[in-house]
Write a protein that holds these residues in place. Structure first.
Motif, PDB file in Angstrom:
ATOM      1  N   MET A 154      -1.426   8.756 -17.361  1.00 16.53           N
ATOM      2  CA  MET A 154      -0.106   9.401 -16.947  1.00 16.53           C
ATOM      3  C   MET A 154       1.216   8.740 -17.528  1.00 16.53           C
ATOM      4  N   ARG A 155       2.258   9.462 -18.048  1.00 15.74           N
ATOM      5  CA  ARG A 155       3.394   8.777 -18.675  1.00 15.74           C
ATOM      6  C   ARG A 155       4.425   8.906 -17.650  1.00 15.74           C
ATOM      7  N   ILE A 156       4.888   7.559 -17.566  1.00 13.47           N
ATOM      8  CA  ILE A 156       5.992   7.422 -16.199  1.00 13.47           C
ATOM      9  C   ILE A 156       7.137   6.841 -16.985  1.00 13.47           C
ATOM     10  N   CYS A 157       8.302   7.327 -16.849  1.00 14.10           N
ATOM     11  CA  CYS A 157       9.569   6.872 -17.218  1.00 14.10           C
ATOM     12  C   CYS A 157      10.397   6.318 -16.061  1.00 14.10           C
ATOM     13  N   LEU A 158      10.817   5.024 -16.147  1.00 19.99           N
ATOM     14  CA  LEU A 158      11.903   4.848 -15.534  1.00 19.99           C
ATOM     15  C   LEU A 158      13.293   4.470 -16.023  1.00 19.99           C
TER      16      LEU A 158
ATOM     17  N   LEU B 263       5.839 -14.719   5.768  1.00 26.48           N
ATOM     18  CA  LEU B 263       4.594 -14.390   4.485  1.00 26.48           C
ATOM     19  C   LEU B 263       3.959 -13.059   4.899  1.00 26.48           C
ATOM     20  N   GLY B 264       4.005 -13.039   6.272  1.00 25.58           N
ATOM     21  CA  GLY B 264       3.239 -11.744   6.767  1.00 25.58           C
ATOM     22  C   GLY B 264       3.946 -10.453   6.237  1.00 25.58           C
ATOM     23  N   ALA B 265       5.383 -10.696   6.520  1.00 22.72           N
ATOM     24  CA  ALA B 265       6.355  -9.503   6.177  1.00 22.72           C
ATOM     25  C   ALA B 265       6.176  -9.201   4.791  1.00 22.72           C
ATOM     26  N   ALA B 266       6.319 -10.155   3.898  1.00 25.40           N
ATOM     27  CA  ALA B 266       6.403 -10.041   2.608  1.00 25.40           C
ATOM     28  C   ALA B 266       4.957  -9.130   1.946  1.00 25.40           C
ATOM     29  N   ALA B 267       3.925  -9.221   2.671  1.00 26.50           N
ATOM     30  CA  ALA B 267       2.760  -8.610   2.078  1.00 26.50           C
ATOM     31  C   ALA B 267       2.887  -7.015   1.824  1.00 26.50           C
ATOM     32  N   ALA B 268       3.845  -6.389   2.808  1.00 29.78           N
ATOM     33  CA  ALA B 268       4.239  -5.191   2.532  1.00 29.78           C
ATOM     34  C   ALA B 268       4.796  -4.758   1.235  1.00 29.78           C
ATOM     35  N   HIS B 269       5.477  -5.866   0.537  1.00 28.62           N
ATOM     36  CA  HIS B 269       6.149  -5.598  -0.709  1.00 28.62           C
ATOM     37  C   HIS B 269       5.307  -6.321  -1.867  1.00 28.62           C
ATOM     38  N   ALA B 270       4.030  -6.295  -1.798  1.00 28.67           N
ATOM     39  CA  ALA B 270       3.086  -6.771  -2.844  1.00 28.67           C
ATOM     40  C   ALA B 270       3.143  -5.695  -3.779  1.00 28.67           C
ATOM     41  N   ALA B 271       2.885  -5.991  -5.048  1.00 28.11           N
ATOM     42  CA  ALA B 271       3.173  -4.985  -6.270  1.00 28.11           C
ATOM     43  C   ALA B 271       1.953  -4.086  -6.011  1.00 28.11           C
ATOM     44  N   PRO B 272       0.687  -4.498  -6.015  1.00 28.11           N
ATOM     45  CA  PRO B 272      -0.241  -3.519  -5.959  1.00 28.11           C
ATOM     46  C   PRO B 272      -0.081  -2.399  -4.826  1.00 28.11           C
ATOM     47  N   SER B 273       0.127  -2.834  -3.573  1.00 33.84           N
ATOM     48  CA  SER B 273       0.280  -1.855  -2.496  1.00 33.84           C
ATOM     49  C   SER B 273       1.363  -0.846  -2.644  1.00 33.84           C
ATOM     50  N   VAL B 274       2.616  -1.522  -3.268  1.00 38.39           N
ATOM     51  CA  VAL B 274       3.770  -0.520  -3.644  1.00 38.39           C
ATOM     52  C   VAL B 274       3.587   0.531  -4.550  1.00 38.39           C
ATOM     53  N   ALA B 275       2.651  -0.225  -5.693  1.00 38.87           N
ATOM     54  CA  ALA B 275       2.562   0.852  -6.594  1.00 38.87           C
ATOM     55  C   ALA B 275       1.426   2.175  -6.177  1.00 38.87           C
ATOM     56  N   GLU B 276       0.575   1.767  -5.440  1.00 35.63           N
ATOM     57  CA  GLU B 276      -0.430   2.658  -4.880  1.00 35.63           C
ATOM     58  C   GLU B 276       0.658   3.780  -4.083  1.00 35.63           C
ATOM     59  N   ARG B 277       1.282   3.345  -3.244  1.00 37.91           N
ATOM     60  CA  ARG B 277       2.166   4.294  -2.469  1.00 37.91           C
ATOM     61  C   ARG B 277       3.031   5.338  -3.531  1.00 37.91           C
ATOM     62  N   TRP B 278       3.640   4.705  -4.441  1.00 33.67           N
ATOM     63  CA  TRP B 278       4.269   5.500  -5.491  1.00 33.67           C
ATOM     64  C   TRP B 278       3.251   6.379  -6.281  1.00 33.67           C
ATOM     65  N   GLU B 279       2.070   6.081  -6.455  1.00 36.16           N
ATOM     66  CA  GLU B 279       1.005   6.934  -7.160  1.00 36.16           C
ATOM     67  C   GLU B 279       0.746   8.044  -6.292  1.00 36.16           C
TER      68      GLU B 279
ATOM     69  N   ALA C 222       2.085  -0.295 -15.092  1.00 38.22           N
ATOM     70  CA  ALA C 222       1.339  -0.488 -16.575  1.00 38.22           C
ATOM     71  C   ALA C 222       0.088  -0.477 -16.867  1.00 38.22           C
ATOM     72  N   GLY C 223      -0.532  -1.246 -15.633  1.00 39.88           N
ATOM     73  CA  GLY C 223      -2.110  -1.462 -15.799  1.00 39.88           C
ATOM     74  C   GLY C 223      -2.836  -0.245 -15.578  1.00 39.88           C
TER      75      GLY C 223
ATOM     76  N   GLU D 108       6.585  -7.099 -18.056  1.00 39.28           N
ATOM     77  CA  GLU D 108       5.282  -7.141 -18.518  1.00 39.28           C
ATOM     78  C   GLU D 108       4.941  -6.719 -20.057  1.00 39.28           C
ATOM     79  N   PRO D 109       4.599  -7.279 -21.072  1.00 37.84           N
ATOM     80  CA  PRO D 109       4.292  -6.682 -22.390  1.00 37.84           C
ATOM     81  C   PRO D 109       3.864  -5.330 -22.487  1.00 37.84           C
ATOM     82  N   ARG D 110       2.929  -4.899 -21.392  1.00 38.89           N
ATOM     83  CA  ARG D 110       2.459  -3.216 -21.601  1.00 38.89           C
ATOM     84  C   ARG D 110       3.491  -2.485 -21.490  1.00 38.89           C
ATOM     85  N   VAL D 111       4.679  -2.968 -20.892  1.00 38.24           N
ATOM     86  CA  VAL D 111       5.809  -2.082 -20.634  1.00 38.24           C
ATOM     87  C   VAL D 111       6.749  -1.595 -21.927  1.00 38.24           C
ATOM     88  N   THR D 112       6.966  -0.319 -22.210  1.00 41.04           N
ATOM     89  CA  THR D 112       7.688   0.048 -23.172  1.00 41.04           C
ATOM     90  C   THR D 112       9.143  -0.073 -22.887  1.00 41.04           C
ATOM     91  N   LEU D 113       9.869  -0.724 -23.723  1.00 37.70           N
ATOM     92  CA  LEU D 113      11.413  -0.936 -23.396  1.00 37.70           C
ATOM     93  C   LEU D 113      12.006  -0.037 -24.464  1.00 37.70           C
TER      94      LEU D 113
END
Length: 356
Positions: A1-5, A332-348, A28-29, A50-55
């Protein structure tokens, strides 16, 4: 999928930029991800990408850059219109109301179009007219979601997805340094003067503690003058800007936030990810959306006597190491909700729903 931000500028030192860079790196993974910056005013982005992200960028605003049209708003709008009309993307995520209106008007209609909103809704005219053409609006907190939902009156769905932290593992504070830290842009709304005035009381009663200020901005001179006037030059240190605020916060035992409206709150989130309790003013729509008083930090009421109350909260936490460590664990427990993998999954998941 091609995603533009689509962002106003990926080259600045802002919390919303940091959040987008973190999200792009995680996506980008699995996807082809491009960050399109409307303006480019320096050679490299402030935050590492991240190098895999096009700028790419729409307008090069660096000194010496040549343009066909004279400088001004019209040149920007024409260039952005051309870029959006020719965009090859499956998903377009815009990150400011002005950009989201242009995406609603000009981005390809077969693309999923989402507005990412951090702040309170602006003047409603263009928003109400064009946002119903979008597929979704995303906010970082429930408070802001409710405001946008009221404005849009069901014209488009509004969802909550938190900001993404940098990819882990995150550095963690040992909680043994006598340091209070604060960071971000030095602008009036962040109200760092309240912190400096409160720390004058701390320095008088606990002179072995230090305040480190990270960042920069138009309030630089006035803050330095205030430190000088209060004779705090041996207690308050201006550390400059850093692209690794999480790492710097991990050197502290308390992080202070004195903003009048901590939106989007990346400073608070990065502090919690470092395992450091946050002391913040309980401003409307502010850190209370991120910090739970007594569990991941301390919230101080605003209003009469607020500086004295904030200084007392700092001193209470300085004098109670056990409580600091308990709040650090909660952070630390509250920050877990902001971990990149879980946030990206919600976007997907949101994109998949909007694509149907």
């Amino acid at each position: 999928m091609r995603i533009c931000l689509l962002v106003p500028s990926v080259y600045g030192m802002r919390g919303d930029v940091r959040s987008i860079v973190n999200l792009a790196g995680e996506l980008a993974g699995r996807h082809d991800v491009e960050i399109v910056s409307v303006r480019r005013h320096r050679e490299k982005p402030f935050f590492p990408v991240e190098p895999r992200v096009t700028l790419s960028w729409v307008l090069d605003a660096q000194p010496g850059a040549r343009h066909l049209l004279p400088q001004g708003q019209m040149r920007t709008e024409v260039a952005l219109w051309r870029r959006l009309r020719g965009l090859k993307a499956d998903v377009v995520i815009s990150t400011r109301p002005g950009l989201s209106v242009q995406v609603a008007r000009h981005a390809p209609r077969d693309a999923v179009r989402i507005a990412r909103e951090w702040g309170h809704p602006p003047v409603p005219g263009p928003i109400r007219k064009f946002y119903p053409r979008l597929d979704a609006v995303v906010t970082p907190t429930e408070t802001i979601r409710e405001e946008w939902d009221r404005l849009l009156e069901g014209g488009v769905g509004v969802e909550v997805i938190p900001d993404a932290l940098p990819a882990g593992p995150w550095p963690r504070s040992r909680m043994d340094n006598r340091i209070v830290a604060a960071g971000g842009r030095w602008v009036p709304g962040k109200a760092y003067d309240r912190l400096v005035r409160a720390f004058a009381t701390v320095a008088d009663k606990r002179p072995d503690w230090r305040l480190r200020l990270y960042g920069g901005g138009p309030e630089d001179r006035s803050l330095r003058d205030l430190v000088q006037d209060l004779n705090l030059h041996n207690h308050v240190y201006f550390m400059g800007t850093t692209s690794d605020l999480t790492g710097e916060f991990a050197k502290a035992s308390i992080v202070a936030a004195t903003s009048r409206a901590e939106v989007p709150g990346m400073t608070v989130i990065e502090a919690m990810a470092s395992g450091v309790p946050v002391i913040a003013f309980d401003s409307p729509g502010g850190p209370g959306d991120f910090v739970t008083d007594g569990r991941s930090g301390v919230l101080v009421p605003e209003g009469e006597g607020e500086i004295e109350a904030y200084a007392s909260a700092l001193l209470a936490l300085i004098d109670d190491e056990r409580r600091r460590r308990e709040l650090a664990a909660g952070a630390l427990g509250a920050a877990a909700a902001h971990a990149a993998p879980s946030v990206a999954e919600r976007w997907e998941k949101l994109i998949a729903t909007a694509s149907r």
